[in-house]
Design an enzyme around this catalytic site. Structure first.
Site, PDB file in Angstrom:
ATOM      1  N   CYS A   1      -3.980   0.488  -2.831  1.00 41.69           N
ATOM      2  CA  CYS A   1      -4.501   0.637  -1.477  1.00 41.69           C
ATOM      3  C   CYS A   1      -3.708   1.704  -0.733  1.00 41.69           C
ATOM      4  O   CYS A   1      -2.619   2.105  -1.153  1.00 41.69           O
ATOM      5  CB  CYS A   1      -4.440  -0.694  -0.726  1.00 41.69           C
ATOM      6  SG  CYS A   1      -2.794  -1.440  -0.657  1.00 41.69           S
TER       7      CYS A   1
ATOM      8  N   CYS B   1       0.836  -1.206   0.000  1.00 41.66           N
ATOM      9  CA  CYS B   1       0.000   0.000   0.000  1.00 41.66           C
ATOM     10  C   CYS B   1       0.872   1.258   0.000  1.00 41.66           C
ATOM     11  O   CYS B   1       2.067   1.204   0.292  1.00 41.66           O
ATOM     12  CB  CYS B   1      -0.915   0.004   1.217  1.00 41.66           C
ATOM     13  SG  CYS B   1      -2.188  -1.283   1.190  1.00 41.66           S
TER      14      CYS B   1
END
Length: 290
Positions: A179, A98
């Protein structure tokens, strides 16, 4: 008639003939050079380089990836057919951490300079598939089992094209995996910096999941000498922000990020705005040391 006038007339006639002979897709598609020569050696070589040097934690069968790719493309029409690369992508599963995804539109040269400096960012071209096929061209032949090395349609204008099909599928996968905090780099020196028909606007934006993405950080960068057409508060970037709001994304927007401006000056230090910055920095350094 002067020789200069004759030359001008010849150029104008040549350009006119070019447009008549090669209308834009989706009619008869504009022809360009064929499949990149030695494409198999390039793709397989890049694959081995990626899993050996770039990301040695990966374990993939590069020859099998090539076979899956080749089987998807050959014996297909070179245009107006969406090529399915499902099996190839199935053979190249990849995840990334992420807070690292960097999306871009109309900022190709600058964005890769940026990732070379800000090394925690990943673009699509930093994934295995993006790395293998970056800047290559290919198309098959309906009546033949091989690639067409003599002529391929111009892929950028054709949504149904073997090259466009791969990048569309790769872009969708990249967006779906995003993400944390993501970044989008847009060109504020053109109209429609955010274009709904671009790969980012038509594929990647729709693939982002507001439940997985914490913030969409937009960076709008203009050429240092202009034109200054769009910004966080002007033009199509405002449309992008409205879409993000409507879908429940949190966002930030920055005009002319300092690191990006420095990178532009490194690429073209003779620009007047870069000289002003250098002079200002010199004066500040002088005051500091005094």
């Amino acid at each position: 008639m002067s020789s200069t006038q004759t030359s001008v007339d010849f150029v104008m006639i040549s350009v006119t003939v070019w447009f008549i002979m090669f209308p834009l897709c989706p009619g008869q598609p504009t022809a360009q050079l064929g499949t990149t020569p030695n494409i198999k050696h390039i793709v397989v070589g890049r694959c081995y380089n990626y899993i050996t040097v770039v990301n040695p934690s990966l374990r993939f069968d590069c020859e099998d990836i090539w076979r899956q790719f080749e089987e998807s493309v050959v014996r297909q029409s070179s245009f107006n057919v969406t090529v399915d690369y499902h099996q190839m992508f199935y053979a190249t599963p990849q995840t990334w951490p992420c807070d690292r995804c960097l999306f871009w539109s109309k900022t190709r040269r600058l964005v890769h300079s940026y990732t070379a400096v800000e090394r925690h960012f990943w673009t699509l071209e930093d994934t295995l598939v993006g790395y293998m096929f970056n800047e290559l061209v290919w198309c098959g032949q309906e009546e033949d089992s091989g690639f067409d090395f003599s002529s391929c349609p111009a892929w950028a204008a054709c949504r149904h094209h073997p090259v466009y099909s791969l990048w569309r599928q790769a872009s969708g996968n990249f967006a779906e995996m995003a993400c944390g905090n993501i970044t989008v780099l847009l060109n504020g020196s053109i109209a429609n910096a955010f274009n709904r028909k671009s790969m980012f606007g038509s594929v990647e934006l729709d693939g982002l999941d507001p439940h997985r993405v914490d913030y969409v950080n937009i960076k709008v960068v203009t050429d240092l000498e202009g034109p200054f057409i769009e910004s966080c508060s002007q033009g199509s970037v405002v449309d992008l922000i409205q879409i993000l709001r409507s879908r429940g994304f949190r966002w930030t927007c920055t005009d002319n990020d300092e690191t990006l401006m420095i990178l532009q000056c490194m690429q073209n230090p003779k620009q007047s705005s870069c000289q002003k910055c250098a002079n200002s920095f010199s004066r500040r350094s002088s005051l500091t040391f005094n």
